[in-house]
Design an enzyme around this catalytic site. Structure first.
Site, short mmCIF file in Angstrom:
data_model
loop_
_atom_site.label_atom_id
_atom_site.label_comp_id
_atom_site.label_asym_id
_atom_site.label_seq_id
_atom_site.Cartn_x
_atom_site.Cartn_y
_atom_site.Cartn_z
N ASP A 168 0.95 -1.19 -0.26
CA ASP A 168 0.21 0.01 0.01
C ASP A 168 0.74 1.31 -0.35
OD1 ASP A 168 -2.39 1.11 0.14
OD2 ASP A 168 -2.90 1.15 2.33
N LEU A 221 11.14 -20.10 -5.57
CA LEU A 221 9.81 -19.04 -4.23
C LEU A 221 8.32 -19.25 -5.37
CD1 LEU A 221 9.15 -16.71 -2.14
CD2 LEU A 221 8.90 -15.37 -4.82
N HIS A 245 2.36 3.57 -8.60
CA HIS A 245 2.13 2.04 -9.37
C HIS A 245 3.04 1.50 -10.06
CE1 HIS A 245 -1.54 2.74 -7.40
NE2 HIS A 245 -2.72 3.36 -8.40
C1 IPE Z 1 -5.75 -2.72 -0.77
O1 IPE Z 1 -5.36 -0.89 -0.37
C2 IPE Z 1 -6.39 -3.37 -2.20
C3 IPE Z 1 -4.55 -3.57 -2.37
C4 IPE Z 1 -2.91 -3.44 -2.18
C5 IPE Z 1 -4.28 -4.13 -3.62
P1 IPE Z 1 -6.14 -0.19 0.17
O2 IPE Z 1 -5.37 1.16 -1.08
O3 IPE Z 1 -7.16 -0.75 -1.28
O4 IPE Z 1 -7.23 -0.37 0.73
P2 IPE Z 1 -7.73 1.07 1.81
O5 IPE Z 1 -8.72 1.01 0.53
O6 IPE Z 1 -6.83 2.31 1.79
O7 IPE Z 1 -8.91 0.07 2.80
C1 IPE Z 2 -1.18 0.22 -2.83
O1 IPE Z 2 -1.53 2.07 -2.92
C2 IPE Z 2 -1.11 -0.08 -4.73
C3 IPE Z 2 -3.41 -0.55 -5.01
C4 IPE Z 2 -4.20 -0.52 -4.18
C5 IPE Z 2 -3.18 -1.13 -6.36
P1 IPE Z 2 -2.50 3.13 -3.34
O2 IPE Z 2 -3.20 3.00 -4.22
O3 IPE Z 2 -3.66 2.15 -2.16
O4 IPE Z 2 -1.50 3.82 -2.75
P2 IPE Z 2 -2.39 4.92 -1.33
O5 IPE Z 2 -2.28 4.22 -0.20
O6 IPE Z 2 -3.71 5.40 -1.67
O7 IPE Z 2 -1.17 6.02 -1.42
MG MG Z 3 -3.97 2.57 -0.29
#
Ligand code: IPE
Ligand code: IPE
Ligand code: MG
Length: 246
Positions: free
Chosen positions: A16, A127, A33
């Site tokens: 995240d 892995l 990303h």
């Molecule tokens: C969880 O992260 C999903 C992934 C890392 C793919 P999100 O960013 O979507 O989760 P929330 O919205 O903070 O709970």
């Molecule tokens: C995690 O990073 C990747 C996905 C959920 C695809 P985020 O896109 O959720 O990044 P934040 O949480 O907005 O910083």
């Molecule tokens: Mg996120």
């Protein structure tokens, strides 16, 4: 003195913070990303070298479809690119790749690329790299229940034969051990619908590090924290086995 780390067999990751990483730099979220994917490629290699046997990463949740259309499209483009690139990475490092989640929502060419990736890497023994895409723990359980009902109605499964092990065999993660350690980057203290069944006795570790900044040192720090935990599985003493004892 050389440090001896006890390496967890199965590490689950909620990667995240890509969006926040980009925002901090005044870049569009998509760039976060892209950098996040580069970080992941490096971390998979580090995990394999450290001797981790299973690495399960959350790439896209069933709830992530609610993001703006251009972000979802950019993520799909990245999956498409990596579905091909991973063939090479897997061959180089002996990775067996498996996808969990509901894949029928993806474009047919992406589904085909995912199937090919699983098929071509199935004999690799280093892995196990498990990628959760269009994955949600509740969706996985709901789909499993549907298949259980099908098997019951067709007479292939009897009510008395339903145990925790039998149910687990209907999940997307059938055949995989439960995670020993869950790492979530970017500081959020929640599961966000990840591996709800499988994380029952997993040790949790959250770091403020944003995913694109994650690296081998961060991974080792998480493992050090894991090594200090006493896993009791509901008993009174520390135990080393994987599953809670019944
Ligand atoms: C969880 O992260 C999903 C992934 C890392 C793919 P999100 O960013 O979507 O989760 P929330 O919205 O903070 O709970
Ligand atoms: C995690 O990073 C990747 C996905 C959920 C695809 P985020 O896109 O959720 O990044 P934040 O949480 O907005 O910083
Ligand atoms: Mg996120």
């Amino acid at each position: 003195m050389e440090e001896t780390l006890q390496i967890p067999a199965h590490v689950a990751l909620i990667l995240d913070g890509n969006g926040r990483w980009a925002k901090k730099r005044g870049l569009p979220r998509q760039m976060g990303h892209k950098k996040g994917c580069e970080t992941l490629e490096q971390v998979v290699e580090d995990a394999a070298r450290l001797g981790i046997k299973y690495l399960t990463v959350y790439g896209f949740s069933t709830e992530n479809w609610s993001r703006p259309g251009d972000e979802v499209s950019a993520l799909m483009q990245l999956f498409r690119y990596y579905a091909k690139r991973l063939l090479k990475v897997a061959a180089e490092h002996g990775l067996r790749i498996r996808m969990i989640g509901e894949r029928s929502r993806f474009a047919p060419d992406l589904v085909e690329a995912i199937n090919r990736l699983e098929e071509e890497t199935k004999d690799n023994t280093n892995l196990n790299f498990v990628i959760a895409v269009n994955y949600g723990g509740r969706d996985e359980i709901t789909r499993a229940v549907r298949r259980v009902m099908d098997d019951c109605m067709a007479g292939r499964l009897k009510k008395e034969d339903m145990t925790e092990q039998t149910f687990a065999s209907y999940l997307d993660t059938a055949g995989l051990p439960d995670p020993d350690l869950l790492i979530r980057t970017s500081g959020e203290l929640r599961l966000s619908n990840y591996l709800l069944w499988q994380l029952a006795y997993t040790e949790l570790y959250v770091t403020d590090c944003l995913w694109p900044d994650f690296n081998r040192e961060e991974l080792i720090t998480a493992i050090r924290h894991y090594n200090r935990r006493e896993r009791r599985f509901g008993g009174v003493e520390a135990r080393t086995e994987q599953s809670p004892q019944k």
